[in-house]
Design an enzyme around this catalytic site. Structure first.
Site, PDB file in Angstrom:
ATOM      1  N   ASN A   1      10.026   4.261   2.479  1.00 45.60           N
ATOM      2  CA  ASN A   1      10.083   3.737   3.833  1.00 45.60           C
ATOM      3  C   ASN A   1      11.377   2.941   3.995  1.00 45.60           C
ATOM      4  O   ASN A   1      11.967   2.476   3.024  1.00 45.60           O
ATOM      5  CB  ASN A   1       8.907   2.777   4.063  1.00 45.60           C
ATOM      6  CG  ASN A   1       7.569   3.444   3.865  1.00 45.60           C
ATOM      7  OD1 ASN A   1       7.070   4.127   4.742  1.00 45.60           O
ATOM      8  ND2 ASN A   1       6.977   3.250   2.697  1.00 45.60           N
TER       9      ASN A   1
ATOM     10  N   CYS B   1       6.160   9.977  -0.414  1.00 44.20           N
ATOM     11  CA  CYS B   1       4.960  10.693  -0.008  1.00 44.20           C
ATOM     12  C   CYS B   1       4.654  11.744  -1.063  1.00 44.20           C
ATOM     13  O   CYS B   1       5.492  12.599  -1.333  1.00 44.20           O
ATOM     14  CB  CYS B   1       5.137  11.351   1.360  1.00 44.20           C
ATOM     15  SG  CYS B   1       3.660  12.276   1.872  1.00 44.20           S
TER      16      CYS B   1
ATOM     17  N   ARG C   1       0.827  -1.210   0.000  1.00 46.67           N
ATOM     18  CA  ARG C   1       0.000   0.000   0.000  1.00 46.67           C
ATOM     19  C   ARG C   1       0.863   1.262   0.000  1.00 46.67           C
ATOM     20  O   ARG C   1       0.985   1.959  -1.003  1.00 46.67           O
ATOM     21  CB  ARG C   1      -0.943   0.001   1.216  1.00 46.67           C
ATOM     22  CG  ARG C   1      -2.136   0.967   1.089  1.00 46.67           C
ATOM     23  CD  ARG C   1      -1.799   2.426   1.301  1.00 46.67           C
ATOM     24  NE  ARG C   1      -1.255   2.722   2.612  1.00 46.67           N
ATOM     25  CZ  ARG C   1      -0.846   3.920   2.985  1.00 46.67           C
ATOM     26  NH1 ARG C   1      -0.884   4.941   2.130  1.00 46.67           N
ATOM     27  NH2 ARG C   1      -0.330   4.115   4.189  1.00 46.67           N
ATOM     28  N   ASP C   2       1.510   1.537   1.102  1.00 47.90           N
ATOM     29  CA  ASP C   2       2.304   2.757   1.217  1.00 47.90           C
ATOM     30  C   ASP C   2       3.469   2.748   0.233  1.00 47.90           C
ATOM     31  O   ASP C   2       3.868   3.788  -0.293  1.00 47.90           O
ATOM     32  CB  ASP C   2       2.822   2.885   2.660  1.00 47.90           C
ATOM     33  CG  ASP C   2       3.328   4.276   2.975  1.00 47.90           C
ATOM     34  OD1 ASP C   2       3.015   5.216   2.219  1.00 47.90           O
ATOM     35  OD2 ASP C   2       4.040   4.434   3.989  1.00 47.90           O
TER      36      ASP C   2
ATOM     37  N   HIS D   1       7.288   4.463  12.355  1.00 44.23           N
ATOM     38  CA  HIS D   1       7.181   4.406  10.894  1.00 44.23           C
ATOM     39  C   HIS D   1       8.206   5.390  10.343  1.00 44.23           C
ATOM     40  O   HIS D   1       7.975   6.604  10.343  1.00 44.23           O
ATOM     41  CB  HIS D   1       5.755   4.795  10.476  1.00 44.23           C
ATOM     42  CG  HIS D   1       5.511   4.795   9.004  1.00 44.23           C
ATOM     43  ND1 HIS D   1       4.589   3.963   8.412  1.00 44.23           N
ATOM     44  CD2 HIS D   1       6.041   5.527   7.991  1.00 44.23           C
ATOM     45  CE1 HIS D   1       4.571   4.195   7.098  1.00 44.23           C
ATOM     46  NE2 HIS D   1       5.450   5.153   6.831  1.00 44.23           N
TER      47      HIS D   1
END
Length: 312
Positions: free
Chosen positions: A259, A250, A25-26, A217
Site C-alpha cells: 500500500n 496481495c 492488518r493489510d 485505497h
C-alpha cells in the site's frame, strides 16, 4: 515539524482528510515469518498514539488461509484503546463477524471485487455470490450497531482480466450500498490506476454513494499512488487508506507491492495544508519500529529521509 507546511489549502481540495491506517492488518498479512502478537500490539499502540482515528487492526479469517492473522484475538485484547478511535477487523463470513464482535471490533470490513476473475481467485465465487455471502454479516453488524465498511478490490485493473470498466465498479458499489455499508473503499489492488482514470471512476461511483463516505485505497506498484490520491482529492474524496512503512501487497495479485506509505501521504498532505490530526514524526518512528522487526528498510521515502535527518 519535518514537512514543508502550508497554511493555505489549495482551492477545491478538502480541508481535512481521514487516514485509515491499514498496516497492522493489510500491511502485515502477507509476511511469511510469523510476527509475535506483542509486536503487533505495540505497532497498533504506536499508531493510536500518533493520532489515527481509524486503524485496521485484525482479520478474522481462517488461519489456514492467512496464518499471519491467527493472533487477531490476542491483538485485539492487548491493544490500549483510545476513546473515539475505530479499530477495524476484516470479516469474511458470519463466523468471522462473531469473532470480531467478541473481540470488540468497532467496525467490520467485508470485501468483494469489481473483477469476476479476481473474485474467483480470491474467494472462490462470483461477485454476486460474494455479496450474497455478506448479507448475514451486514445484518448482524446493523443489529449490533457496528460500523460496516465495504471494500472493492481491482477497481482500476485486474491481474487476470486486465482492464476493469468503471461501470463494473459502480455496480458493486450499488450492491454494497444496498447491504448498508457506512463507507466503501475503491481499491487499486495492483497499483495500475492513473490519475484521470481514478477521477473518472470516483466521479461515477459518487452518483450511487455519498462522496463523503467513499475512500481511496491505492497500492504503489507503478509509483502512481500519490498522484492518484491527489487526483481523488481534486474530486472531493477525503478518506484514504495507507500503510505505515509501505507494508503490504496481495497474495492473489502477483507482483503487487505494498500500500502507499502513510509517511509519504502525510508529508504530501502537510505540504497542501490539509489537516489529518496525525503526528508525522510518531508515524515515522512506528514505521522504523516495524521495519526493524521485519529486518528490512522501510519502503517510505519520506519516512527514511526524515529518519536520516534525525540520525545526522
Amino acid at each position: 515539524m519535518n514537512a514543508i507546511t502550508s497554511n493555505v489549502v489549495h482551492t477545491g481540495l478538502p480541508k481535512r482528510v481521514k487516514i485509515v491506517e491499514v498496516g497492522p492488518r493489510d500491511g502485515l498479512q502477507n509476511e511469511k515469518e510469523i510476527i509475535l502478537p506483542e509486536v503487533k500490539i505495540q505497532l497498533v499502540d504506536r499508531l493510536t498514539k500518533a493520532g489515527f482515528s481509524n486503524i485496521e487492526a485484525a482479520s478474522f479469517v481462517s488461519p489456514k488461509w492467512v496464518p499471519q492473522m491467527a493472533s487477531s484475538v490476542e491483538v485485539m485484547a492487548g491493544i490500549q484503546r483510545k476513546s473515539g478511535v475505530i479499530y477495524s477487523a476484516l470479516t469474511p463470513n458470519i463466523k468471522g463477524f462473531e469473532a470480531a464482535l467478541a473481540a470488540g471490533a468497532d467496525e467490520v470490513v467485508i470485501f468483494s471485487a469489481a473483477s469476476e476473475a479476481f473474485t474467483q481467485k480470491n474467494i472462490n465465487c462470483s461477485i454476486a455470490e460474494s455479496i450474497a455471502r455478506f448479507r448475514d454479516v451486514a445484518s448482524a453488524a446493523k443489529q449490533h450497531k457496528i460500523r460496516l465498511r465495504g471494500s472493492i478490490s481491482c477497481s482500476f485493473g485486474c491481474p487476470y482480466q486486465g482492464q476493469v470498466p468503471a461501470q463494473d465498479v459502480a455496480a458493486v458499489v450499488r450492491q454494497l450500498r444496498d447491504l448498508g455499508c457506512d463507507e466503501i473503499d475503491i481499491a487499486d489492488t495492483i497499483g495500475v490506476g492513473t490519475a484521470r482514470q481514478v477521477q473518472n471512476v470516483m466521479q461515477l461511483v459518487a452518483q450511487d454513494f455519498p462522496l463523503a463516505h467513499l475512500s481511496g485505497h491505492f497500492h504503489d506498484t507503478y509509483g502512481q499512488a500519490l498522484a492518484n490520491i491527489y487526483a481523488s482529492l481534486e474530486v472531493g474524496i477525503a478518506i484514504f487508506h495507507s500503510s505505515v512503512a509501505g507494508l503490504g501487497g496481495c497474495p492473489y495479485a502477483k507482483g503487487a507491492t505494498g500500500n502507499v506509505a502513510t509517511e509519504d501521504v502525510l508529508f504530501m498532505l502537510q505540504g497542501l495544508g490539509i489537516e489529518t490530526g496525525i503526528d508525522l514524526d510518531a508515524v515515522v518512528d512506528a514505521g522504523q519500529f516495524i521495519s526493524a522487526h521485519l529486518g528490512r528498510k522501510a519502503v517510505s521515502r519520506a519516512g527514511n529521509a526524515i529518519t536520516a535527518k534525525k540520525i545526522n
